[in-house]
Structures are given as structure tokens and as C-alpha cells.
Scaffold this motif. Sequence first.
Motif, PDB file in Angstrom:
ATOM      1  N   UNK A 331      24.295   5.236 -11.213  1.00 54.57           N
ATOM      2  CA  UNK A 331      23.509   5.199  -9.673  1.00 54.57           C
ATOM      3  C   UNK A 331      22.295   4.197 -10.184  1.00 54.57           C
ATOM      4  N   UNK A 332      22.503   3.754 -11.162  1.00 58.79           N
ATOM      5  CA  UNK A 332      20.943   2.333 -11.614  1.00 58.79           C
ATOM      6  C   UNK A 332      21.952   0.450  -9.852  1.00 58.79           C
ATOM      7  N   UNK A 333      23.143   0.915  -9.819  1.00 61.25           N
ATOM      8  CA  UNK A 333      23.536   0.004  -9.099  1.00 61.25           C
ATOM      9  C   UNK A 333      23.383  -0.047  -7.792  1.00 61.25           C
ATOM     10  N   UNK A 360      15.035  10.397  -9.110  1.00 59.48           N
ATOM     11  CA  UNK A 360      15.290   9.380 -10.404  1.00 59.48           C
ATOM     12  C   UNK A 360      16.247   8.977 -10.915  1.00 59.48           C
ATOM     13  N   UNK A 361      17.825   9.075 -11.106  1.00 61.20           N
ATOM     14  CA  UNK A 361      18.576   8.512 -11.816  1.00 61.20           C
ATOM     15  C   UNK A 361      19.346   7.412 -11.135  1.00 61.20           C
ATOM     16  N   UNK A 362      18.476   6.937  -9.198  1.00 59.33           N
ATOM     17  CA  UNK A 362      18.816   6.048  -8.476  1.00 59.33           C
ATOM     18  C   UNK A 362      17.707   4.980  -8.577  1.00 59.33           C
ATOM     19  N   UNK A 369      13.201   3.199   0.301  1.00 59.90           N
ATOM     20  CA  UNK A 369      15.376   4.304   0.589  1.00 59.90           C
ATOM     21  C   UNK A 369      15.434   4.976   0.109  1.00 59.90           C
ATOM     22  N   UNK A 370      14.380   5.958  -0.834  1.00 61.62           N
ATOM     23  CA  UNK A 370      14.691   7.496  -1.293  1.00 61.62           C
ATOM     24  C   UNK A 370      13.325   8.454  -0.488  1.00 61.62           C
TER      25      UNK A 370
END
Length: 405
Positions: A331-333, A360-362, A369-370
Motif C-alpha cells: 500500500x505504500x506505493x 498508516x499503511x498508505x 489526500x487522507x
Amino acid sequence: MMYKAYQTFANLHNPVRMFAKASERVSTNWFGNFSLNPMQRLAAHYEQISLLGFTHTRPDFKIQSVMDSFGVEQPVTEELIYSTHFCNLIRFSKPNISGQPKILLVAPMSGHFATLLAGTIKTLLTDHEVYVTDWLNIRDIPLSCGDFDFDAYVEHIINFLQVIGPQTHLMAVCQPTVACLAATAIMSEDKSPYVPASLTLMAGPIDVSQSPTKVNELATSKPMSWFEEKLIGVIPNQFNGTGRKVYPGFLQLMAFMSMNPDRHAESFRKLYEYRVNGDDEKADVIHDFYEEYFAIMDLSGPFYLETIKKVFMDRDLANGTLTYQGRLVNPKLIKKTFLLTVEGERDDICGIGQTLAAQGLCSGLPGYRKSHHLQAGVGHYGVFNGKRWESQIYPVVRNHIQSAL
């Protein structure tokens, strides 16, 4: 043997329910809707009996029109635009309005048909064009069509996004939040032009270690062999899917109902009370809910067991070990998709923090954007249906999608 025993009982019980349903109509039509009429009381009893049973046929969505954002009633068309062996992709649109944002709403494959989200769809249609994953009942799908597992679930989401086209907004309710986040991560890594413009995750088990519920505790308190032996049945010969291993929908529904038996008993008591007192509007709300709630579908056995293992036992997504077709899901991508997570304060299926964990995963997404919304006073179902969904949660979802345009 478990499924065969259930079906035998259902075959014996269904004529009783059909008789009760017919008798209810006769009593009401012949003797009127007067609260003091003994036949009306009998009709109310018949109504309760006719509801007490499961069906395996998808109800209609019953969405013919919606009020747009200007308060004008607009007709709605329902159209099948794509299908696989396991799912139909349905589009809901307003013929008189074009150019509105496109939403792919991924319905949970958790024992109910996508029609359980009819209220969600109707609200979203106020300002959007809505596409829905209408999952088919696995017991009606021949073995020759192949198995359905977690990878197939993610693949369907990716393919449907490609069918709909660029700038589609992806929305998941409950169980598919994991698959939708995985699909977005894979498409982001591949730099696909069909990466969702926004992703809305509602009341889903991204990380079940946060505020564990009874559902989470059951999934981690037994070995996999217990789930395989106790909860997996085989479709009997009378259906097209004969021989398939499934997690029966009736087991899922009974598990949900056992969490709040007093609430369901009270609902049936109120149904009778409202009906004999002539308060048909309130009675109809309860009747319609249970008519939908008791329409059940089976789950693919391989998919169910993988979900138990990957999502609840091993927490693959939260631990960074989830894979799709042999590829690590990262998900970091995810760099461009706007992310919204939504939770309910009183959710007894997905506890507070389980969906928020996606934030947190992103970590590759910038803060602007969150966003996250915790809705006070609602349980699991209230996150995506009902008055608070319409008046308080939906405006947040709408603004989130507008931000991604």
C-alpha cells in the motif's frame, strides 16, 4: 451432510411459509386493516411466520427514481454492462443527467446479496453514477466454471475498474475493504491508467488487532481445521453448483443474528404490534428489512477459508505479507488516490481503528489526500444505511470524491 440436512428442512418448511403468506394476504384483503379485527391479528401472525425462513434468490434493487441534489425527482435506469461466471457489473444512472462522477461500489460477499446496499446506492445516486458488484450465488455456478478465491476477488475489482474507465471512484463496504486496498496498491505499482481516483473504505477489517470484536475473537480462537470441518458444506445434487465446497449463507446469517438475538426478537414483536395497530408504515420498514436480510447466498469455501487465514488469523495486509497472484501487496506505493476511511462508534463487527489502520499503511500518500470519519451513534449497518448515513456520512463521502476530481 450439514447442507443436505438444512436443505431438507427448508424444503419441508417452505410450504408452511407460503401458506402463511397467502393466508396473510387473504385475511388483510377480505377483512380490512382494522386494529380491533381478529382477522387482522391473525394476518399479523401469518406475516411473522411467512418471514421466518431463508430464501436464496436475489431480491430486486427497487430503485426506480431518486431525488437529485436540487430536490428534483430523476428516473433511474438499471443496466447489466459486464458479467463473469461469478459476478454481474450493474450500472445505475440517471438518463437526464450525465457527466457525474463514477463510483464502483463493491458489495460484501458475506452471505447477503448486493441488494442489501440498495439504500446506499440510492443515496450515492443523488450526485453520482453508480456501478455495483452483483455477486452471484455460488451454489448456482457449476464446478466447471472454476474456483473463486481471494485472488479472483481482487482480479474482479481490477477488471471492473478497467471496464468502467479512468477516474472511477472505488468504494468498499465491510469485507471487501481488504481486496479493494490490495487492488489499488497493485494498480498503483503497475502505474495503471485505471487506478481509482479515490478510495472509500467503510467499516472493514484492515487490521483486526485494533479493538477486537466477537467476530475477530471467533476467527482466532479455533484452528483452521475447525473451520474446514465445522463450517464448510457441500452443495447437494439439486443445484447447478453441486459438489462445490461452500460456507453456507444460513450459517453466516445465524452467526450474525446470534450476536443480537434480543434485538431481532424485539423487531418481530414490534412488527406484530405496528401491524395490528394500523401503523403500516413502521411495520413495512421492519418487514422490508427482514425480507432482504433473510435472502442469503453461499460463499465459496476456498474464498472463505482464505479470508479467515489471511485477514483474521495472520493479518497479512497489516503485517505486510499479503500477496496477489504471487506478488507482494504494498500500500505504500499508492501515491495519487485520495483515501477516506469511515467507522461507526458502535460497530460490533469491525471495531474502532480496524479501518483507520489503512491510513498508516498508505504512508506514500500525503496528508491532504487522507481523511477519516468516525460516526457517532451508529453500529455496523448504520455506517452505510439509514438516516445518519444519509445526513452525516454521505456528505463526507461526497466531499471526499469532489476533492479527487
